[in-house]
Design a protein around this motif. Sequence first.
Motif, PDB file in Angstrom:
ATOM      1  N   GLU A   1      22.779  29.401  73.314  1.00 19.60           N
ATOM      2  CA  GLU A   1      24.158  29.732  73.140  1.00 19.60           C
ATOM      3  C   GLU A   1      24.989  28.417  72.940  1.00 19.60           C
ATOM      4  OE1 GLU A   1      27.765  32.226  73.426  1.00 19.60           O
ATOM      5  OE2 GLU A   1      25.683  32.607  73.025  1.00 19.60           O
ATOM      6  N   THR A   2      25.738  28.226  71.946  1.00 21.62           N
ATOM      7  CA  THR A   2      26.772  26.954  71.845  1.00 21.62           C
ATOM      8  C   THR A   2      28.041  27.749  71.524  1.00 21.62           C
ATOM      9  OG1 THR A   2      26.028  26.792  69.777  1.00 21.62           O
ATOM     10  CG2 THR A   2      25.037  25.682  71.060  1.00 21.62           C
ATOM     11  N   ARG A   3      29.067  27.008  72.190  1.00 28.65           N
ATOM     12  CA  ARG A   3      30.501  27.139  72.041  1.00 28.65           C
ATOM     13  C   ARG A   3      31.239  25.920  71.785  1.00 28.65           C
ATOM     14  NH1 ARG A   3      31.636  31.721  76.668  1.00 28.65           N
ATOM     15  NH2 ARG A   3      29.897  33.255  76.212  1.00 28.65           N
ATOM     16  N   HIS A   4      31.799  25.800  70.696  1.00 24.54           N
ATOM     17  CA  HIS A   4      32.776  24.728  70.239  1.00 24.54           C
ATOM     18  C   HIS A   4      34.237  25.216  70.757  1.00 24.54           C
ATOM     19  CE1 HIS A   4      30.063  21.983  68.365  1.00 24.54           C
ATOM     20  NE2 HIS A   4      29.282  23.261  67.849  1.00 24.54           N
ATOM     21  N   LEU A   5      34.837  24.618  71.565  1.00 25.56           N
ATOM     22  CA  LEU A   5      36.174  24.735  71.923  1.00 25.56           C
ATOM     23  C   LEU A   5      37.289  23.715  71.386  1.00 25.56           C
ATOM     24  CD1 LEU A   5      35.140  25.729  75.649  1.00 25.56           C
ATOM     25  CD2 LEU A   5      35.431  27.267  73.787  1.00 25.56           C
ATOM     26  N   PRO A   6      37.648  23.724  70.062  1.00 25.71           N
ATOM     27  CA  PRO A   6      38.192  22.562  69.634  1.00 25.71           C
ATOM     28  C   PRO A   6      39.591  22.540  70.044  1.00 25.71           C
ATOM     29  CG  PRO A   6      37.971  24.697  67.911  1.00 25.71           C
ATOM     30  CD  PRO A   6      36.974  24.775  69.098  1.00 25.71           C
ATOM     31  N   GLN A   7      40.249  23.394  70.780  1.00 26.28           N
ATOM     32  CA  GLN A   7      41.615  23.153  71.286  1.00 26.28           C
ATOM     33  C   GLN A   7      41.634  22.174  72.424  1.00 26.28           C
ATOM     34  OE1 GLN A   7      39.581  25.935  71.743  1.00 26.28           O
ATOM     35  NE2 GLN A   7      39.855  27.028  73.760  1.00 26.28           N
ATOM     36  N   PHE A   8      40.453  21.894  72.906  1.00 30.75           N
ATOM     37  CA  PHE A   8      40.439  20.948  73.615  1.00 30.75           C
ATOM     38  C   PHE A   8      39.709  19.432  73.182  1.00 30.75           C
ATOM     39  CE2 PHE A   8      39.400  24.855  76.369  1.00 30.75           C
ATOM     40  CZ  PHE A   8      40.733  24.968  76.905  1.00 30.75           C
ATOM     41  N   ALA A   9      39.306  19.552  72.142  1.00 31.80           N
ATOM     42  CA  ALA A   9      39.003  18.144  71.364  1.00 31.80           C
ATOM     43  C   ALA A   9      39.935  17.065  71.372  1.00 31.80           C
ATOM     44  CB  ALA A   9      38.387  18.330  69.897  1.00 31.80           C
ATOM     45  N   GLY A  10      39.562  15.976  71.692  1.00 24.66           N
ATOM     46  CA  GLY A  10      40.380  14.877  71.754  1.00 24.66           C
ATOM     47  C   GLY A  10      41.381  14.644  73.143  1.00 24.66           C
ATOM     48  N   GLU A  11      41.185  15.428  73.947  1.00 25.14           N
ATOM     49  CA  GLU A  11      41.695  15.278  75.275  1.00 25.14           C
ATOM     50  C   GLU A  11      41.003  14.269  76.237  1.00 25.14           C
ATOM     51  OE1 GLU A  11      42.651  18.638  77.693  1.00 25.14           O
ATOM     52  OE2 GLU A  11      43.374  19.823  76.190  1.00 25.14           O
ATOM     53  N   MET A  12      39.892  13.843  75.902  1.00 26.32           N
ATOM     54  CA  MET A  12      39.168  12.743  76.567  1.00 26.32           C
ATOM     55  C   MET A  12      39.505  11.311  75.765  1.00 26.32           C
ATOM     56  SD  MET A  12      35.647  12.349  78.344  1.00 26.32           S
ATOM     57  CE  MET A  12      36.036  13.322  79.715  1.00 26.32           C
ATOM     58  N   THR A  13      40.321  10.722  75.968  1.00 24.65           N
ATOM     59  CA  THR A  13      40.637   9.447  75.347  1.00 24.65           C
ATOM     60  C   THR A  13      40.201   8.334  75.800  1.00 24.65           C
ATOM     61  OG1 THR A  13      42.865   9.353  76.512  1.00 24.65           O
ATOM     62  CG2 THR A  13      42.766  10.748  74.429  1.00 24.65           C
ATOM     63  N   SER A  14      40.279   7.220  74.944  1.00 30.65           N
ATOM     64  CA  SER A  14      40.172   6.017  75.213  1.00 30.65           C
ATOM     65  C   SER A  14      41.220   5.272  75.413  1.00 30.65           C
ATOM     66  CB  SER A  14      39.026   5.200  73.933  1.00 30.65           C
ATOM     67  OG  SER A  14      38.897   3.940  74.296  1.00 30.65           O
ATOM     68  N   VAL A  15      41.550   4.248  76.250  1.00 34.20           N
ATOM     69  CA  VAL A  15      42.916   3.997  76.378  1.00 34.20           C
ATOM     70  C   VAL A  15      42.822   2.325  76.796  1.00 34.20           C
ATOM     71  CG1 VAL A  15      44.011   5.831  77.134  1.00 34.20           C
ATOM     72  CG2 VAL A  15      43.156   4.680  78.857  1.00 34.20           C
ATOM     73  N   ALA A  16      43.617   1.636  76.584  1.00 34.99           N
ATOM     74  CA  ALA A  16      43.522   0.055  77.218  1.00 34.99           C
ATOM     75  C   ALA A  16      45.146  -0.335  77.388  1.00 34.99           C
ATOM     76  CB  ALA A  16      43.245  -0.724  75.986  1.00 34.99           C
ATOM     77  N   THR A  17      45.167  -1.058  78.222  1.00 40.73           N
ATOM     78  CA  THR A  17      46.612  -1.826  78.431  1.00 40.73           C
ATOM     79  C   THR A  17      46.920  -3.115  78.104  1.00 40.73           C
ATOM     80  OG1 THR A  17      46.791  -0.412  80.483  1.00 40.73           O
ATOM     81  CG2 THR A  17      48.352  -2.064  80.296  1.00 40.73           C
ATOM     82  N   PRO A  18      47.421  -3.566  77.244  1.00 38.34           N
ATOM     83  CA  PRO A  18      48.611  -2.739  76.474  1.00 38.34           C
ATOM     84  C   PRO A  18      47.824  -1.755  75.604  1.00 38.34           C
ATOM     85  CG  PRO A  18      48.831  -5.017  75.680  1.00 38.34           C
ATOM     86  CD  PRO A  18      47.845  -5.093  76.954  1.00 38.34           C
ATOM     87  N   PRO A  19      48.578  -0.754  75.105  1.00 39.67           N
ATOM     88  CA  PRO A  19      48.010   0.141  74.267  1.00 39.67           C
ATOM     89  C   PRO A  19      47.622  -0.224  72.998  1.00 39.67           C
ATOM     90  CG  PRO A  19      49.897   1.221  75.182  1.00 39.67           C
ATOM     91  CD  PRO A  19      50.043  -0.244  75.395  1.00 39.67           C
ATOM     92  N   ARG A  20      46.336  -0.036  72.264  1.00 41.64           N
ATOM     93  CA  ARG A  20      45.788  -0.436  71.207  1.00 41.64           C
ATOM     94  C   ARG A  20      44.611   0.500  70.717  1.00 41.64           C
ATOM     95  NH1 ARG A  20      40.987  -3.476  71.754  1.00 41.64           N
ATOM     96  NH2 ARG A  20      40.645  -4.074  73.904  1.00 41.64           N
ATOM     97  N   ARG A  21      44.200   0.675  69.513  1.00 40.44           N
ATOM     98  CA  ARG A  21      43.163   1.419  69.065  1.00 40.44           C
ATOM     99  C   ARG A  21      41.966   0.739  69.444  1.00 40.44           C
ATOM    100  NH1 ARG A  21      45.126   3.531  63.058  1.00 40.44           N
ATOM    101  NH2 ARG A  21      47.355   3.243  63.247  1.00 40.44           N
ATOM    102  N   TYR A  22      40.754   1.380  69.553  1.00 37.73           N
ATOM    103  CA  TYR A  22      39.663   0.923  69.830  1.00 37.73           C
ATOM    104  C   TYR A  22      38.992  -0.236  69.132  1.00 37.73           C
ATOM    105  CZ  TYR A  22      36.762   3.595  66.752  1.00 37.73           C
ATOM    106  OH  TYR A  22      36.139   3.898  65.780  1.00 37.73           O
ATOM    107  N   TRP A  23      39.372  -0.230  67.838  1.00 36.56           N
ATOM    108  CA  TRP A  23      38.837  -1.369  66.865  1.00 36.56           C
ATOM    109  C   TRP A  23      39.755  -2.245  66.693  1.00 36.56           C
ATOM    110  CZ3 TRP A  23      42.228  -1.307  63.093  1.00 36.56           C
ATOM    111  CH2 TRP A  23      43.140  -0.115  62.582  1.00 36.56           C
ATOM    112  N   GLU A  24      41.013  -2.314  67.334  1.00 38.69           N
ATOM    113  CA  GLU A  24      41.950  -3.322  67.093  1.00 38.69           C
ATOM    114  C   GLU A  24      41.636  -4.339  67.953  1.00 38.69           C
ATOM    115  OE1 GLU A  24      45.925  -1.687  65.398  1.00 38.69           O
ATOM    116  OE2 GLU A  24      45.575  -0.976  67.552  1.00 38.69           O
ATOM    117  N   ALA A  25      41.874  -5.689  67.602  1.00 41.95           N
ATOM    118  CA  ALA A  25      41.683  -6.873  68.675  1.00 41.95           C
ATOM    119  C   ALA A  25      42.841  -7.008  69.475  1.00 41.95           C
ATOM    120  CB  ALA A  25      41.631  -8.242  67.705  1.00 41.95           C
ATOM    121  N   GLY A  26      42.659  -7.418  70.751  1.00 43.40           N
ATOM    122  CA  GLY A  26      43.822  -7.336  71.646  1.00 43.40           C
ATOM    123  C   GLY A  26      43.507  -7.548  73.052  1.00 43.40           C
TER     124      GLY A  26
END
Length: 346
Positions: A190-215
Motif C-alpha cells: 500500500e502506498t499513499r501520496h499526500l501532496p497537500q503536505f509536500a514541502g512542509e519539511m523545509t531547509s532553512v538558514a539564517t539569514p535566509p537563502r536558497r540551499y544552493w546560494e552562497a552565503g
Amino acid sequence: MIDMTVTVSLADVSSYRPGNPVSAEYFAQFHDDAGSALSAMFNPPRFRHHVGVGETPADMAFRAIAPMLVRHGPELLDEVDVLVVHTQLPETWFVGNGGEIAAQFGIVPEWLIDLANGGCASFIHGIKLAREILQNTKARSALVVNVTNTAGQVFAQKGVRSMAQAAIPGDGAGIAWLTKSDQSPILDIETRHLPQFAGEMTSVATPPRRYWEAGPGEHHIGFTESNVVKVLDRGNRIVPEVARAVCERIAVPPSELDLLVTNQPNRTFLRNWREELALPAERHPDTFEECGNLFGTAMPMTFDHAVTSGLVRDGDVVMFAGFAHAGDFAAAAAVRWGGRHSAGGA
C-alpha cells in the motif's frame, strides 16, 4: 497491468554502518534546551553512526551489499536488471547517485531509477516500483538501495549541532534483493501520496537563502513547535492506517503480525505505532538506540539486524510500514519471510 502470476520475493537484505558509534554525549555538549514537542520529537538515542570524510553514497552502497555477495556470490549481480536508489543527500548534481552506484557494482541495468521522494518510506516505494517492473518485463532481479548520509555532513556542522534535531539522525546504507521466486513472497503493498503536505519539511538558514546560494549560515531542517505537533499527529495516524490496509487484504489481523519493521524517527513514534497495532515490543524491533533515525535506511537496516539476530523465523509475516517527511507519503508492505536462500533454490 500487474501480472499477478509472477511472484516476486524479497530474497535478502544487507546493510552497512559507517565508522565508530557517536555517543549522545558528543551532542549534549553543544545542545540548547528544547520545548515540549521538540523534546518528544528529538529525544536522542544513545548512539548513531556518521558517514566518513570523503565517503561517497556509492562507497556506502558497495559496503552495504558486501555481506550479500559473500552469502550468494558475486554472480548475483549478473542478473540485476533493475536498480532503484534513494540517496538522502545526493552528491552528484542533477542526476543523483544511481549511476555511480551501478558503476561501483559493475552492472549496467536496463532500469535505473533515482528516487527523489519517498523519504523515510522510500524502501517500500522502491520495492513497489521494482516489483512492478519484474512482474511486467523480462527483467530478472532487482536491487533497492537506500543511502542515508546527512548525520555526519549536515547535522554535525558547527552551526547545526547545537540544535535538538542534530542528535537524532544517523548514517548508513541498506539493500534489498528482489527476485522472481516464491521463497519470500511480497504479499501486498500500500502506498499513499499526500501532496497537500509536500514541502512542509523545509531547509532553512539564517539569514535566509536558497540551499544552493552562497552565503553565511548553515542549512538545517526548519522545525518549529507548531509543525512538529502536526508531524507527530500525522505520523501517529497514517502509519497504522497503511499497515491496516495491507493486513485487511492479506487477511492477517495487525495483532497477529509476526514482525513489524518501521522507520524510526524517535521513541514516541515507535511506541505509538506498536500500541496502535496491538503488538508487543519484541515483535517491533528497531535499531534506534544504536543507529538513531536512519530515515530511508531504517527498514532494511533493522530487518537485516532482525534476520541476523534470529528475531524472524522462516514463514513469519513481516510488515514494513512508515511515512516520509512531514507526512507527504506513507507506505506499507507485507512479506512472508522464507529465509536467506539463493534465487534458484534452497
